[in-house]
Design a protein around this motif. Structure first.
Motif, PDB file in Angstrom:
ATOM      1  N   ASP A 211       0.814  -1.215   0.000  1.00 35.97           N
ATOM      2  CA  ASP A 211       0.000   0.000   0.000  1.00 35.97           C
ATOM      3  C   ASP A 211       0.848   1.267   0.000  1.00 35.97           C
ATOM      4  O   ASP A 211       0.305   2.375   0.009  1.00 35.97           O
ATOM      5  CB  ASP A 211      -0.972  -0.001   1.188  1.00 35.97           C
ATOM      6  N   HIS A 212       2.174   1.125  -0.035  1.00 36.88           N
ATOM      7  CA  HIS A 212       3.061   2.285  -0.095  1.00 36.88           C
ATOM      8  C   HIS A 212       4.008   2.236  -1.293  1.00 36.88           C
ATOM      9  O   HIS A 212       4.945   3.037  -1.369  1.00 36.88           O
ATOM     10  CB  HIS A 212       3.894   2.394   1.190  1.00 36.88           C
ATOM     11  N   GLY A 213       3.778   1.301  -2.198  1.00 32.60           N
ATOM     12  CA  GLY A 213       4.663   1.199  -3.349  1.00 32.60           C
ATOM     13  C   GLY A 213       5.033  -0.248  -3.613  1.00 32.60           C
ATOM     14  O   GLY A 213       4.612  -1.172  -2.899  1.00 32.60           O
ATOM     15  N   THR A 214       5.848  -0.440  -4.639  1.00 33.89           N
ATOM     16  CA  THR A 214       6.252  -1.787  -5.068  1.00 33.89           C
ATOM     17  C   THR A 214       7.754  -1.963  -4.869  1.00 33.89           C
ATOM     18  O   THR A 214       8.547  -1.082  -5.195  1.00 33.89           O
ATOM     19  CB  THR A 214       5.894  -2.000  -6.546  1.00 33.89           C
ATOM     20  N   VAL A 215       8.121  -3.131  -4.323  1.00 31.10           N
ATOM     21  CA  VAL A 215       9.525  -3.502  -4.194  1.00 31.10           C
ATOM     22  C   VAL A 215       9.821  -4.578  -5.239  1.00 31.10           C
ATOM     23  O   VAL A 215       9.163  -5.628  -5.253  1.00 31.10           O
ATOM     24  CB  VAL A 215       9.857  -4.046  -2.785  1.00 31.10           C
ATOM     25  N   ARG A 216      10.781  -4.295  -6.094  1.00 26.96           N
ATOM     26  CA  ARG A 216      11.180  -5.278  -7.101  1.00 26.96           C
ATOM     27  C   ARG A 216      12.472  -5.937  -6.640  1.00 26.96           C
ATOM     28  O   ARG A 216      13.430  -5.265  -6.240  1.00 26.96           O
ATOM     29  CB  ARG A 216      11.357  -4.621  -8.463  1.00 26.96           C
ATOM     30  N   ALA A 217      12.478  -7.273  -6.674  1.00 31.42           N
ATOM     31  CA  ALA A 217      13.640  -8.028  -6.215  1.00 31.42           C
ATOM     32  C   ALA A 217      13.631  -9.398  -6.883  1.00 31.42           C
ATOM     33  O   ALA A 217      12.551  -9.969  -7.092  1.00 31.42           O
ATOM     34  CB  ALA A 217      13.603  -8.186  -4.688  1.00 31.42           C
ATOM     35  N   PRO A 218      14.798  -9.934  -7.199  1.00 30.42           N
ATOM     36  CA  PRO A 218      14.833 -11.268  -7.822  1.00 30.42           C
ATOM     37  C   PRO A 218      14.400 -12.386  -6.878  1.00 30.42           C
ATOM     38  O   PRO A 218      13.997 -13.455  -7.330  1.00 30.42           O
ATOM     39  CB  PRO A 218      16.302 -11.430  -8.236  1.00 30.42           C
ATOM     40  N   THR A 219      14.469 -12.137  -5.559  1.00 26.49           N
ATOM     41  CA  THR A 219      14.041 -13.141  -4.585  1.00 26.49           C
ATOM     42  C   THR A 219      12.987 -12.534  -3.663  1.00 26.49           C
ATOM     43  O   THR A 219      13.214 -11.487  -3.055  1.00 26.49           O
ATOM     44  CB  THR A 219      15.223 -13.656  -3.744  1.00 26.49           C
ATOM     45  N   ILE A 220      11.848 -13.191  -3.572  1.00 29.60           N
ATOM     46  CA  ILE A 220      10.732 -12.766  -2.730  1.00 29.60           C
ATOM     47  C   ILE A 220      10.460 -13.875  -1.715  1.00 29.60           C
ATOM     48  O   ILE A 220      10.435 -15.056  -2.071  1.00 29.60           O
ATOM     49  CB  ILE A 220       9.449 -12.533  -3.567  1.00 29.60           C
ATOM     50  N   VAL A 221      10.246 -13.509  -0.457  1.00 31.36           N
ATOM     51  CA  VAL A 221       9.957 -14.494   0.586  1.00 31.36           C
ATOM     52  C   VAL A 221       8.605 -14.184   1.227  1.00 31.36           C
ATOM     53  O   VAL A 221       8.362 -13.051   1.655  1.00 31.36           O
ATOM     54  CB  VAL A 221      11.050 -14.505   1.671  1.00 31.36           C
ATOM     55  N   ARG A 222       7.736 -15.193   1.275  1.00 35.83           N
ATOM     56  CA  ARG A 222       6.446 -15.071   1.974  1.00 35.83           C
ATOM     57  C   ARG A 222       6.600 -15.646   3.375  1.00 35.83           C
ATOM     58  O   ARG A 222       6.877 -16.830   3.551  1.00 35.83           O
ATOM     59  CB  ARG A 222       5.351 -15.825   1.211  1.00 35.83           C
ATOM     60  N   ALA A 223       6.424 -14.779   4.385  1.00 39.20           N
ATOM     61  CA  ALA A 223       6.594 -15.185   5.788  1.00 39.20           C
ATOM     62  C   ALA A 223       5.476 -14.563   6.619  1.00 39.20           C
ATOM     63  O   ALA A 223       5.726 -13.841   7.581  1.00 39.20           O
ATOM     64  CB  ALA A 223       7.971 -14.752   6.298  1.00 39.20           C
ATOM     65  N   LEU A 224       4.240 -14.847   6.243  1.00 36.09           N
ATOM     66  CA  LEU A 224       3.077 -14.176   6.835  1.00 36.09           C
ATOM     67  C   LEU A 224       2.287 -15.052   7.800  1.00 36.09           C
ATOM     68  O   LEU A 224       1.353 -14.569   8.447  1.00 36.09           O
ATOM     69  CB  LEU A 224       2.152 -13.676   5.720  1.00 36.09           C
ATOM     70  N   GLU A 225       2.589 -16.334   7.870  1.00 35.23           N
ATOM     71  CA  GLU A 225       1.980 -17.281   8.816  1.00 35.23           C
ATOM     72  C   GLU A 225       0.452 -17.105   8.896  1.00 35.23           C
ATOM     73  O   GLU A 225      -0.227 -17.282   7.891  1.00 35.23           O
ATOM     74  CB  GLU A 225       2.658 -17.150  10.187  1.00 35.23           C
ATOM     75  N   GLY A 226      -0.114 -16.736  10.034  1.00 35.48           N
ATOM     76  CA  GLY A 226      -1.557 -16.688  10.199  1.00 35.48           C
ATOM     77  C   GLY A 226      -2.261 -15.661   9.331  1.00 35.48           C
ATOM     78  O   GLY A 226      -3.495 -15.677   9.235  1.00 35.48           O
ATOM     79  N   TYR A 227      -1.510 -14.771   8.684  1.00 31.99           N
ATOM     80  CA  TYR A 227      -2.098 -13.740   7.826  1.00 31.99           C
ATOM     81  C   TYR A 227      -1.956 -14.079   6.344  1.00 31.99           C
ATOM     82  O   TYR A 227      -2.305 -13.270   5.479  1.00 31.99           O
ATOM     83  CB  TYR A 227      -1.448 -12.386   8.132  1.00 31.99           C
ATOM     84  N   THR A 228      -1.474 -15.272   6.039  1.00 29.65           N
ATOM     85  CA  THR A 228      -1.247 -15.683   4.651  1.00 29.65           C
ATOM     86  C   THR A 228      -2.528 -15.674   3.837  1.00 29.65           C
ATOM     87  O   THR A 228      -2.530 -15.318   2.652  1.00 29.65           O
ATOM     88  CB  THR A 228      -0.615 -17.087   4.615  1.00 29.65           C
ATOM     89  N   ALA A 229      -3.642 -16.073   4.460  1.00 28.88           N
ATOM     90  CA  ALA A 229      -4.904 -16.196   3.722  1.00 28.88           C
ATOM     91  C   ALA A 229      -5.393 -14.868   3.155  1.00 28.88           C
ATOM     92  O   ALA A 229      -6.247 -14.852   2.262  1.00 28.88           O
ATOM     93  CB  ALA A 229      -5.980 -16.796   4.623  1.00 28.88           C
ATOM     94  N   GLY A 230      -4.866 -13.758   3.631  1.00 29.11           N
ATOM     95  CA  GLY A 230      -5.259 -12.452   3.112  1.00 29.11           C
ATOM     96  C   GLY A 230      -4.630 -12.112   1.780  1.00 29.11           C
ATOM     97  O   GLY A 230      -5.022 -11.123   1.143  1.00 29.11           O
ATOM     98  N   LEU A 231      -3.662 -12.897   1.329  1.00 27.57           N
ATOM     99  CA  LEU A 231      -3.020 -12.638   0.037  1.00 27.57           C
ATOM    100  C   LEU A 231      -3.840 -13.237  -1.103  1.00 27.57           C
ATOM    101  O   LEU A 231      -4.357 -14.353  -0.979  1.00 27.57           O
ATOM    102  CB  LEU A 231      -1.622 -13.266   0.007  1.00 27.57           C
ATOM    103  N   PRO A 232      -3.946 -12.535  -2.213  1.00 31.94           N
ATOM    104  CA  PRO A 232      -4.610 -13.124  -3.383  1.00 31.94           C
ATOM    105  C   PRO A 232      -3.951 -14.448  -3.769  1.00 31.94           C
ATOM    106  O   PRO A 232      -2.720 -14.554  -3.809  1.00 31.94           O
ATOM    107  CB  PRO A 232      -4.411 -12.062  -4.472  1.00 31.94           C
TER     108      PRO A 232
END
Length: 423
Positions: A211-232
Motif C-alpha cells: 500500500d506504499h509502493g512496489t519492491v522489485r527483487a529477484p528473490t521474494i519471501v512469503r513469511a506471513l503465517e496466520g495472515y497468509t490467507a489475506g493474500l490473493p
C-alpha cells in the motif's frame, strides 16, 4: 475496552515504542521479505550474516512482532506438529531423526543468538513437562519413551491429580516479544532495512506490491503465517485458527513453592484440545489454549482476538490444574497457521520463497526455517536444505463452507473427546 484486553501481555510489558518508517515508494532490493515476525526476521538475520552485500528489505503491515511472534506462549521447543512415527513412515527413519535433531538443536541456537546479540528475552531452558491426569492420558504417556512417573512429574509441576507424564529437555521458556523486537534491532544492525506500517497486497515473481509502493527483487519471501490467507491466491493455503491466552498477576512465593516449575519448565497436560503454560520471569502464570472458532472464509479480525467463553474456560482450567484462583492481569489472542496436512514447509522455487504453517510450534521452528531459507537463497547445499519439510507442498484446504464446517467440527469433536475421557 477492558484494560486487561491487550494486544498481548508480552507486547504491553515493553511499553511505548516508535514504529519504523513505512516504505517511501517504489524501490529495488536483492531480497524482499513479506512479514516482520520470527520467520522473516530470522531469514534476514542469517542471510545478512552469510551474504552481507545483499540488499534485504523486510515489509511489515503493523510492527515487528504484531502477529504470533509477539503473542505466543513463549515455548521455544523442539516440538513438531507431525508425529515422529508418521514422519518416519513417509520419509524414512534417518530423515525423521535428522529433522527432530535439528529442531532440538535449534532451541540452543535461539539461546545462543539471544546471548550474542544481547537480547534479554528471559530465556530459561528448563525443558517441558506434559502431565497425565486421567487414565487415558496416562496410557498415552506410558507409551512414550519420555515417560516419567507420578512422583517425578509432580515434583516438576505440582498440579492436582497427577498420575504421570512425559518430560523433554528440549524446550526453553522465553518472553516472545522481547525476542522478536530484539531480533529486529539485530537485523537492522546488519544492514537490513525494515519498513513497518507497510501492508503487502500481493506477491508475484520479482515484485511485492504494497500500500506504499512496489519492491522489485529477484528473490521474494512469503513469511506471513496466520495472515497468509489475506493474500490473493492463498485463501486456502493455510487456515488461520485462533489460540488465546491469559496471564495472572505475580504469584506469591508460597504458591510457587507448591506449584514448582523451579527451572521455569513449560507445562501442559495430555488432553487433546491443547493447553500450554509457563512461569514467567516475574513469577506469573502465562496460560493458553485452543478452542476459539475458525472464522468463515479464513477471516482474521482484531475482534476475534478476544473470545470471552474461551478466556473463562482457560481460567477454569488453570484453577482446576493448580487449585488457585488468582487475579487475571491480561487476556489476548491471535491467529496461528495450519496447513491441510499439519506439515510445516520451507522452500524456494523460481525466486519465490516461503516458510510457515507451524501449527503453533513456531518459536524454534521459525529459526530453523530462517536458516534454511538463507541457505537456499545463498545457494548453499547443507543438511538443512535436505530436511523433509524443504519443498513440501500441502494440498489446499477445502473451499467454503466445507472448510468452516470441517475445522469447527474437528474442534468440537476434540473438546468432546476430552470431556468423555475425564468422565
Amino acid at each position: 475496552m477492558d484494560p486487561a484486553l491487550t494486544p498481548s501481555f508480552w507486547l504491553d510489558s515493553l511499553g511505548p515504542f516508535t514504529r519504523r518508517a513505512p516504505l517511501p515508494g517504489d524501490t529495488t532490493a536483492d531480497v524482499a521479505i513479506a512479514g516482520g515476525g520470527y520467520t522473516g526476521l530470522w531469514t534476514a538475520y542469517y542471510l545478512a550474516l552469510a551474504a552481507p552485500h545483499l540488499r534485504i528489505v523486510v515489509l511489515e503491515a503493523e510492527y515487528c512482532g504484531f502477529g504470533a511472534s509477539g503473542r505466543n506462549g513463549g515455548w521455544c521447543s523442539g516440538l513438531f506438529p507431525v508425529p515422529y512415527r508418521k514422519l518416519a513412515g513417509r520419509y524414512g527413519e534417518d530423515r525423521a531423526e535428522v529433522m527432530y535433531r535439528h529442531l532440538a538443536d535449534t532451541v540452543d541456537e535461539v539461546g545462543r543468538v539471544a546471548a550474542a546479540e544481547h537480547i534479554d528475552c528471559h530465556y530459561a531452558k528448563g525443558g517441558t513437562v506434559s502431565l497425565a491426569r486421567t487414565p487415558a492420558q496416562l496410557r498415552r504417556a506410558e507409551a512414550s519413551p519420555d515417560f516419567i512417573d507420578a512422583e517425578t512429574a509432580a515434583r516438576i509441576c505440582g498440579a492436582t491429580g497427577v498420575l504421570g507424564g512425559t518430560y523433554s529437555p528440549d524446550c526453553a521458556a522465553l518472553h516472545p516479544a522481547r525476542l522478536v523486537r530484539g531480533l529486529a534491532s539485530a537485523v537492522e544492525r546488519r544492514g537490513v532495512t525494515i519498513h513497518e506500517g507497510t501492508r503487502v497486497l500481493s506477491l508475484t515473481r520479482g515484485s511485492v506490491r504494497t500500500d506504499h509502493g512496489t519492491v522489485r527483487a529477484p528473490t521474494i519471501v512469503r513469511a506471513l503465517e496466520g495472515y497468509t490467507a489475506g493474500l490473493p491466491g492463498h485463501r486456502r493455503t493455510l487456515a488461520p485458527v485462533y489460540s488465546l491466552m491469559i496471564a495472572t498477576a505475580p504469584l506469591d512465593p508460597a504458591t510457587w513453592s507448591r506449584i514448582g516449575l523451579a527451572r521455569r519448565e513449560t507445562f501442559s497436560d495430555d488432553r487433546h484440545l491443547i493447553v500450554y503454560g509457563q512461569r514467567t520471569a516475574d513469577d506469573r502464570l502465562a496460560f493458553g489454549g485452543r478452542g476459539a472458532p475458525y472464522h468463515f472464509g479464513s477471516r482474521v479480525r482484531p475482534r476475534y482476538d478476544h473470545e470471552p467463553s474461551v478466556f473463562s474456560a482457560l481460567r477454569r482450567t488453570l484453577t482446576e490444574l493448580f487449585g488457585i484462583d488468582p487475579p487475571i492481569a491480561a487476556r489476548w489472542g491471535g491467529p496461528l497457521a495450519i496447513p491441510r496436512d499439519w506439515m510445516p514447509s520451507v522452500g524456494l522455487h523460481e525466486g519465490l520463497g516461503w516458510a510457515g504453517g507451524y501449527v503453533g510450534d513456531g518459536v524454534a521452528a521459525a529459526n530453523l526455517a530462517g536458516r534454511t531459507l538463507a541457505d537456499l537463497i545463498a545457494g548453499d547445499l547443507t543438511e538443512r536444505t535436505t530436511l523433509p519439510w524443504v519443498g513440501h507442498r500441502s494440498r489446499p484446504w477445502e473451499p467454503e463452507p466445507l472448510r468452516w464446517l470441517g475445522i469447527n467440527a474437528a474442534l468440537r469433536a476434540t473438546a468432546l473427546r476430552d470431556t468423555w475421557e475425564r468422565r
